[in-house]
Design an enzyme around this catalytic site. Structure first.
Site, PDB file in Angstrom:
ATOM      1  N   TYR A 265       0.851  -1.199   0.000  1.00  0.00           N
ATOM      2  CA  TYR A 265       0.000   0.000   0.000  1.00  0.00           C
ATOM      3  C   TYR A 265       0.885   1.247   0.000  1.00  0.00           C
ATOM      4  O   TYR A 265       0.706   2.145  -0.828  1.00  0.00           O
ATOM      5  CB  TYR A 265      -0.961   0.003   1.197  1.00  0.00           C
ATOM      6  CG  TYR A 265      -1.988   1.115   1.119  1.00  0.00           C
ATOM      7  CD1 TYR A 265      -3.071   1.024   0.247  1.00  0.00           C
ATOM      8  CD2 TYR A 265      -1.858   2.274   1.880  1.00  0.00           C
ATOM      9  CE1 TYR A 265      -4.002   2.059   0.156  1.00  0.00           C
ATOM     10  CE2 TYR A 265      -2.785   3.309   1.794  1.00  0.00           C
ATOM     11  CZ  TYR A 265      -3.854   3.194   0.926  1.00  0.00           C
ATOM     12  OH  TYR A 265      -4.771   4.219   0.830  1.00  0.00           O
TER      13      TYR A 265
ATOM     14  N   LYS B 174       1.301   3.862  -3.147  1.00  0.00           N
ATOM     15  CA  LYS B 174       0.959   5.287  -2.996  1.00  0.00           C
ATOM     16  C   LYS B 174       2.203   6.169  -3.178  1.00  0.00           C
ATOM     17  O   LYS B 174       2.101   7.313  -3.619  1.00  0.00           O
ATOM     18  CB  LYS B 174       0.297   5.531  -1.637  1.00  0.00           C
ATOM     19  CG  LYS B 174      -1.078   4.861  -1.488  1.00  0.00           C
ATOM     20  CD  LYS B 174      -2.057   5.344  -2.546  1.00  0.00           C
ATOM     21  CE  LYS B 174      -3.460   4.823  -2.339  1.00  0.00           C
ATOM     22  NZ  LYS B 174      -4.405   5.275  -3.389  1.00  0.00           N
TER      23      LYS B 174
END
Ligand code: NAD
Length: 250
Positions: free
Chosen positions: A155, A159
């Protein structure tokens, strides 16, 4: 109205922050393509916009599929004649992971959160260039800037990739009239795919690190994105806007 006559495609617009952006953009005069893999929820968002007097159509789009992107951009051009705004908002969480080294989850999260954004940029830019340019916002996160204890590293990596992809495209496409920026929400209402970050104990611990002492609301992020895609942000590209109650300032 701040987006009068503009055409906007928002991914992941069937729920959460994407739905909030779609409703806000429509109120500001934009024609909306509400794109998501969730058909019933996506159609409800588009129907709600139309019922409120706006213009919106639902488009089924899996951001990991190049053919879906090609079809979605073609459908936007066929329906509305142009594409001015893209918000790459679709995403999945890493906070439901048990195993922080789960390889399959690494690939899945990178496919949706990072490659999906690359595809969006790849297919939207030629359409925008036909009419002299456009504005793109990519949804990153505070997790694109710092690490987290209970979130799969994919994650954060995905990002972080969005953050630098944004700056790369900003530099490469400025002459084509494309502005592109990233938005970094902090602690928000949980995602559909959240695990630990939906847990009240974990949220309370995270809240202690938020100087403003509360989580954010979807509309607070939608307002930041609206500013960046509007002409008010005409000299802003390659920037990152933290909408996090001061989390990253600490
Ligand atoms: P959400 O789960 O409510 O919405 C995400 C949407 O993306 C859903 O409608 C989902 O169906 C869609 N989606 C998932 N995979 C897709 C795919 N392959 N193709 C197309 N659509 C797909 O979550 P949200 O809170 O509204 O999150 C929106 C964005 O903001 C995400 O990119 C997320 O990573 C980011 N973000 C969320 C938070 C938070 O705490 N909620 C914080 C920072 C950043």
């Amino acid at each position: 109205m701040r987006l009068d006559g503009k055409v906007a495609l928002i991914t992941g617009a069937a729920s959460g922050m994407g739905a909030a952006m779609a409703r806000l953009f429509a109120r500001e005069g934009a024609k909306l393509v509400v794109a998501d893999i969730l058909e019933r929820e996506g159609r409800e968002v588009a129907d709600g916009i139309a019922a409120a007097g706006g213009t919106a159509r639902f488009q089924r789009l899996d951001v990991t599929q190049e053919a879906d992107w090609q079809a979605a951009v073609e459908a936007a051009l066929a329906a509305f004649g142009r594409l001015d705004i893209l918000v790459n908002n679709a995403g999945i969480s890493g906070s439901a992971a048990e195993d922080m080294f789960d390889t399959e989850l690494w690939h899945r999260i990178m496919a949706v959160n990072a490659t999906g954004v690359f595809f969006g940029v790849k297919y939207a830019i030629p359409a925008m260039t036909r009419t002299g340019g456009g504005a793109i916002v990519n949804m990153s996160s505070i997790s694109g800037v710092v690490g987290n204890k209970k979130i799969h590293p994919a994650y954060n990596a995905s990002k972080g990739a969005v953050r630098l992809l944004t700056k790369s495209i900003a530099v490469q496409q400025a002459e084509a009239g494309i502005r592109i920026n990233s938005v970094h929400p902090g602690l928000m209402p949980p995602m559909r795919t959240s695990g630990a970050t939906a847990d009240p104990v974990t949220r309370a611990r995270m809240l202690k690190r938020v100087p403003m002492g509360r989580s954010g609301e979807a509309d607070e992020v939608a307002n930041a994105v609206l500013f960046l895609v509007s002409d008010e942000a005409s000299y802003i590209t390659g920037a990152e806007l933290h909408v996090d109650g001061g989390y990253l300032a600490g």
